[in-house]
Design an enzyme around this catalytic site. Structure first.
Site, PDB file in Angstrom:
ATOM      1  N   TYR A  46      -4.275  -7.405  17.341  1.00  0.00           N
ATOM      2  CA  TYR A  46      -3.426  -8.652  17.393  1.00  0.00           C
ATOM      3  C   TYR A  46      -1.830  -8.253  17.527  1.00  0.00           C
ATOM      4  CZ  TYR A  46      -6.636 -12.257  15.502  1.00  0.00           C
ATOM      5  OH  TYR A  46      -7.834 -13.043  15.281  1.00  0.00           O
TER       6      TYR A  46
ATOM      7  N   LYS B  67     -16.343   0.240  15.570  1.00  0.00           N
ATOM      8  CA  LYS B  67     -16.960   0.546  16.912  1.00  0.00           C
ATOM      9  C   LYS B  67     -16.850   2.105  17.198  1.00  0.00           C
ATOM     10  CE  LYS B  67     -19.449  -1.090  20.178  1.00  0.00           C
ATOM     11  NZ  LYS B  67     -20.822  -1.548  20.127  1.00  0.00           N
TER      12      LYS B  67
ATOM     13  N   ASP C 290     -21.297  -4.708  15.993  1.00  0.00           N
ATOM     14  CA  ASP C 290     -22.422  -5.506  16.783  1.00  0.00           C
ATOM     15  C   ASP C 290     -23.529  -5.593  15.797  1.00  0.00           C
ATOM     16  OD1 ASP C 290     -22.737  -2.802  17.122  1.00  0.00           O
ATOM     17  OD2 ASP C 290     -23.527  -2.900  19.233  1.00  0.00           O
TER      18      ASP C 290
ATOM     19  N   ASP D 210     -11.655 -11.034  11.875  1.00  0.00           N
ATOM     20  CA  ASP D 210     -11.657 -12.529  12.190  1.00  0.00           C
ATOM     21  C   ASP D 210     -12.983 -13.073  12.868  1.00  0.00           C
ATOM     22  OD1 ASP D 210     -10.298 -15.225  12.991  1.00  0.00           O
ATOM     23  OD2 ASP D 210     -10.645 -14.382  15.250  1.00  0.00           O
TER      24      ASP D 210
ATOM     25  N   ASP E 183     -15.781 -15.679  10.164  1.00  0.00           N
ATOM     26  CA  ASP E 183     -16.385 -16.837  10.368  1.00  0.00           C
ATOM     27  C   ASP E 183     -17.825 -17.017  10.430  1.00  0.00           C
ATOM     28  OD1 ASP E 183     -13.786 -18.175  11.111  1.00  0.00           O
ATOM     29  OD2 ASP E 183     -14.262 -18.830  12.929  1.00  0.00           O
TER      30      ASP E 183
HETATM   31  C1  IPM Z   1      -7.898 -16.858  11.146  1.00  0.00           C
HETATM   32  C2  IPM Z   1      -7.549 -17.584  12.521  1.00  0.00           C
HETATM   33  C3  IPM Z   1      -6.182 -16.965  12.918  1.00  0.00           C
HETATM   34  C4  IPM Z   1      -6.648 -15.504  13.193  1.00  0.00           C
HETATM   35  C5  IPM Z   1      -5.624 -17.884  14.053  1.00  0.00           C
HETATM   36  C6  IPM Z   1      -5.144 -19.269  13.908  1.00  0.00           C
HETATM   37  C7  IPM Z   1      -4.255 -17.066  14.737  1.00  0.00           C
HETATM   38  O1  IPM Z   1      -8.575 -17.583  13.369  1.00  0.00           O
HETATM   39  O2  IPM Z   1      -6.830 -16.782  10.230  1.00  0.00           O
HETATM   40  O3  IPM Z   1      -8.989 -16.365  10.985  1.00  0.00           O
HETATM   41  O4  IPM Z   1      -7.245 -15.248  14.407  1.00  0.00           O
HETATM   42  O5  IPM Z   1      -6.213 -14.769  12.549  1.00  0.00           O
HETATM   43 MG    MG Z   2     -10.366 -16.880  12.692  1.00  0.00          MG
END
Ligand code: IPM
Ligand code: MG
Length: 360
Positions: free
Chosen positions: A141, A192, A224, A248, A252
Site C-alpha cells: 500500500y 506467501k 491462498d 485487507d 472481508d
Molecule cells: C479497508 C478498505 C481500505 C483499505 C480502502 C478504502 C483504502 O478497503 O479499510 O479495508 O484497502 O485498506
Molecule cells: Mg478493505
C-alpha cells in the site's frame, strides 16, 4: 478525565451510520458518566469537495489532538476520476500513515442470533470468533517506487513495491502475539513465503518472536490456503496476523462468515494505544441516504474505542450487551434480515440500541 474524540463521518453511508454511533455516545455521556468532548471534521470525498483535499490539514490537526478517532467511511463514484493523490481513499490512508496506526484489529464474531444470516452452514460458522491483525501502514500500500511508466516499446507498465522491514514486521508481530496471549494462545501468521522474499523475512521474524512468547503457539499458512481455510473451516483460527494487502482481502472474507460485513468494527492502533475506529465496510454509495444501512458495525466500533483507547471496558460491555439484546428482539437491517425477523432502517436500529442502553 475528559476524553477527546474526533468524529469523521466521511462519504456515502458514513454520515448516517456515524449519526447513530453519536447517539450511543451521547447516551453514555448523559446517563453513564462518560466524559467526552467531540469534534467533527471532514475526510474523504466530502473533504475534497469542501477543502480541495481528502485529508485537509485542519482534519489532521483534529485527529492528532484527539485521544481517539471515530470514522465512518470514504469513497464514491463521483471522486473516482480524480488524480490518485486527491481521491477519498487517500484521506484514510493518509490518516493511518500520519498517525502511525500500524496495528489494525479486525474481529470477526458471529452473533448467535445471526447464524442464519451467514451464507455458510450453521455448523461451520456458529460460535465463530476470529481476530485478524492486519499490518496497516506498510507493505504494498505504501511501498516505493510506485506508478505507471512508459516502456521502450511505448506501452505503459504499472508497478508497486511490496516491502517490509524487520522493524515493521516485529512490531505488528508483537501486537499479534500479545493479543493471542490474551485469547486462546494460538496465532497463525499468513504470508506467501513460497514465492516472495518479503514473506520469507516475515516468516523468519515471526518465528524469532515465538521464542519470546513461549505461551503462544505459532503456525504459518500461505495466503491462498488461508483464504480457502477461512471458508472451509474458519473455526480452526483464533488470531491471524498478516500484511496490509493480504489482511485487507482476508478480513472481508472473514466478515462475510459472520453474516454481514455490516456487523464488523475495527481498531487501528499506534504504539501508545491511540486509535482510529471504523466499520470495516465501505461507503456503500448505492444505498447512501436511504436509511437502510446497518449502523451496528459503527456502534460496535464505539465499543472497541471505549475498550482499547479510552479504558472504559465496562461501558464497552454495555454496548455489546445492548446490541445483543436488540438482535434478540428480532430487529434486523436489510443486510442481516432472514425469515422471521423484522426489517428496520438505520435510524430505527439506532433507536433500538439507544433504548436497550437506557433500559440495561
Ligand atoms: C479497508 C478498505 C481500505 C483499505 C480502502 C478504502 C483504502 O478497503 O479499510 O479495508 O484497502 O485498506
Ligand atoms: Mg478493505
Amino acid at each position: 478525565m475528559k476524553h477527546k474524540i474526533a468524529i469523521l463521518p466521511g462519504d456515502g453511508i458514513g454520515p448516517e451510520i456515524i449519526a447513530e454511533a453519536r447517539r450511543v455516545l451521547e447516551v453514555l455521556q448523559s446517563e453513564q458518566g462518560l466524559s467526552i468532548e467531540t469534534e467533527q471534521a471532514d475526510i474523504g470525498g466530502s473533504a475534497y469537495d469542501a477543502h480541495g483535499h481528502p485529508l485537509p490539514a485542519s482534519t489532521l490537526k483534529v485527529a492528532r489532538e484527539a485521544d481517539a478517532i471515530l470514522l465512518g467511511s470514504v469513497g464514491g463514484p463521483q471522486w473516482e476520476t480524480l488524480e490518485r493523490a486527491l481521491r477519498p481513499e487517500q484521506g484514510l490512508l493518509g490518516l493511518r500513515s500520519e498517525l502511525a496506526l500500524f496495528a489494525n484489529l479486525r474481529p470477526a464474531i458471529l452473533y448467535p442470533q445471526l447464524v442464519s444470516a451467514s451464507t455458510l452452514k450453521p455448523e461451520v460458522v456458529s460460535g465463530l470468533d476470529i481476530m485478524i491483525v492486519r499490518e496497516l501502514t506498510g507493505g504494498i500500500y505504501f511501498g516505493q517506487p510506485r506508478g505507471v511508466r512508459t516502456l521502450d516499446d511505448g506501452q505503459r507498465q504499472g508497478f508497486n513495491t511490496l516491502v517490509y522491514s524487520e522493524t515493521e514486521i516485529e512490531r505488528i508481530g508483537r501486537s499479534a502475539f500479545e493479543i493471542a496471549r490474551k485469547r486462546s494462545g494460538r496465532l497463525c501468521s499468513v504470508d506467501k513465503a513460497n514465492v516472495l522474499e518479503v514473506s520469507e523475512l516475515w516468516r523468519e521474524v515471526m518465528t524469532g518472536l515465538a521464542d519470546e512468547y513461549t505461551d503462544v503457539e505459532l503456525s504459518h499458512m500461505y495466503v491462498d490456503n488461508a483464504a480457502m481455510q477461512l471458508v472451509r473451516e474458519p473455526k480452526q483460527f483464533d488470531v491471524m496476523v498478516t500484511g496490509n494487502m493480504f489482511g485487507d482481502i482476508l478480513s472481508d472474507a472473514a466478515a462475510m462468515l459472520t453474516g454481514s460485513i455490516g456487523m464488523l468494527p475495527s481498531a487501528s492502533l499506534d504504539s501508545q494505544g491511540k486509535g482510529m475506529y471504523e466499520p470495516i465496510h465501505g461507503s456503500a454509495p448505492d444505498i447512501a441516504g436511504q436509511d437502510i444501512a446497518n449502523p451496528l458495525a459503527t456502534i460496535l466500533s464505539v465499543s472497541m474505542m471505549l475498550r482499547y483507547s479510552l479504558n472504559e471496558a465496562a461501558l464497552a460491555e454495555r454496548i455489546d450487551t445492548a446490541v445483543g439484546s436488540v438482535l434478540d428482539t428480532g430487529l434486523r437491517t436489510a443486510d442481516i434480515a432472514s425469515a422471521g425477523t423484522q426489517t428496520v432502517g438505520t435510524r430505527a436500529m439506532g433507536d433500538a440500541v439507544v433504548a436497550a442502553l437506557q433500559s440495561g
